[in-house]
Design a protein around this motif. Structure first.
Motif, short mmCIF file in Angstrom:
data_model
loop_
_atom_site.label_atom_id
_atom_site.label_comp_id
_atom_site.label_asym_id
_atom_site.label_seq_id
_atom_site.Cartn_x
_atom_site.Cartn_y
_atom_site.Cartn_z
N VAL A 1 0.86 -1.18 0.00
CA VAL A 1 0.00 0.00 0.00
C VAL A 1 0.90 1.23 0.00
O VAL A 1 1.75 1.37 0.87
N ILE A 2 0.70 2.11 -0.96
CA ILE A 2 1.51 3.31 -1.09
C ILE A 2 0.62 4.53 -0.87
O ILE A 2 -0.37 4.71 -1.57
N ASN A 3 0.99 5.35 0.12
CA ASN A 3 0.26 6.57 0.44
C ASN A 3 1.18 7.76 0.24
O ASN A 3 2.35 7.71 0.62
N ASN A 4 0.64 8.83 -0.33
CA ASN A 4 1.42 10.05 -0.43
C ASN A 4 0.54 11.23 -0.06
O ASN A 4 -0.57 11.36 -0.55
N ARG A 5 1.04 12.06 0.82
CA ARG A 5 0.29 13.22 1.27
C ARG A 5 0.55 14.42 0.38
O ARG A 5 -0.17 15.40 0.46
N PHE B 1 4.91 8.62 1.85
CA PHE B 1 5.81 9.65 1.39
C PHE B 1 5.34 10.99 1.93
O PHE B 1 4.16 11.33 1.81
N VAL B 2 6.24 11.77 2.54
CA VAL B 2 5.90 13.06 3.11
C VAL B 2 6.98 14.07 2.74
O VAL B 2 8.17 13.79 2.87
N ASP B 3 6.55 15.24 2.29
CA ASP B 3 7.46 16.35 2.06
C ASP B 3 7.47 17.16 3.35
O ASP B 3 6.53 17.88 3.65
N GLN C 1 10.69 12.50 2.83
CA GLN C 1 10.76 11.41 3.79
C GLN C 1 9.92 10.23 3.32
O GLN C 1 8.78 10.40 2.85
N CYS C 2 10.49 9.05 3.44
CA CYS C 2 9.79 7.80 3.13
C CYS C 2 9.72 6.99 4.41
O CYS C 2 10.75 6.72 5.04
N ALA D 1 13.42 7.18 6.15
CA ALA D 1 14.63 7.77 5.59
C ALA D 1 14.29 9.09 4.94
O ALA D 1 13.18 9.26 4.41
N ARG D 2 15.24 10.01 4.98
CA ARG D 2 15.10 11.31 4.32
C ARG D 2 16.17 11.46 3.26
O ARG D 2 17.30 11.01 3.44
N ALA D 3 15.79 12.12 2.19
CA ALA D 3 16.75 12.37 1.10
C ALA D 3 16.29 13.60 0.31
O ALA D 3 15.25 14.18 0.60
N GLY D 4 17.08 13.95 -0.69
CA GLY D 4 16.76 15.10 -1.52
C GLY D 4 15.69 14.82 -2.56
O GLY D 4 15.02 15.73 -3.02
#
Length: 112
Positions: A4-8, A40-42, A53-54, A70-73
């Motif tokens: 399940v993939i959620n993105n705000r 996934f959150v910005d 952030q994932c 984890a956070r990345a660019g």
């Protein structure tokens, strides 16, 4: 394994790419994983920086709930880092029961 993939936020990484990456990376451990939730959150909005952030939650049949983030660019790197951490954590859980604990020298000389 159910994914399940959620993105705000509106992200540039498609759900199909994230789904394929997750299924490919976790294929060795799929016997234990029942469900994978990916969020996934910005973190700080459109300001930029290392703020993508994932968060990955794996529900396993043998080891309970495993949560890593984890956070990345960018979104792909955040997903890759989170998946790598989850695989390391699960592999250490799989190997842990196989390793025998050595008694300390103090334990060997204690009277029974």
């Amino acid at each position: 394994m159910q994914i399940v993939i959620n993105n705000r936020n509106a992200i540039s990484l498609s759900k199909e790419v994230a789904h394929d990456r997750l299924r490919f990376s976790l294929r060795r451990l799929s016997a234990w994983i029942r469900r994978a939730n990916v969020d996934f959150v910005d973190v700080n909005g459109p300001r930029g920086g290392q703020d993508k952030q994932c968060r990955l939650e794996l529900t396993t049949s043998k080891f309970g709930l495993v949560v890593v983030s984890a956070r990345a660019g960018d979104w792909r790197m955040a997903l890759n880092k989170a998946v790598a951490r989850a695989v390391r954590k699960l592999m250490s859980s799989v190997k842990r029961p196989l390793a025998k604990r050595q008694p300390s020298p103090r334990e060997t000389f204690l009277p029974q």
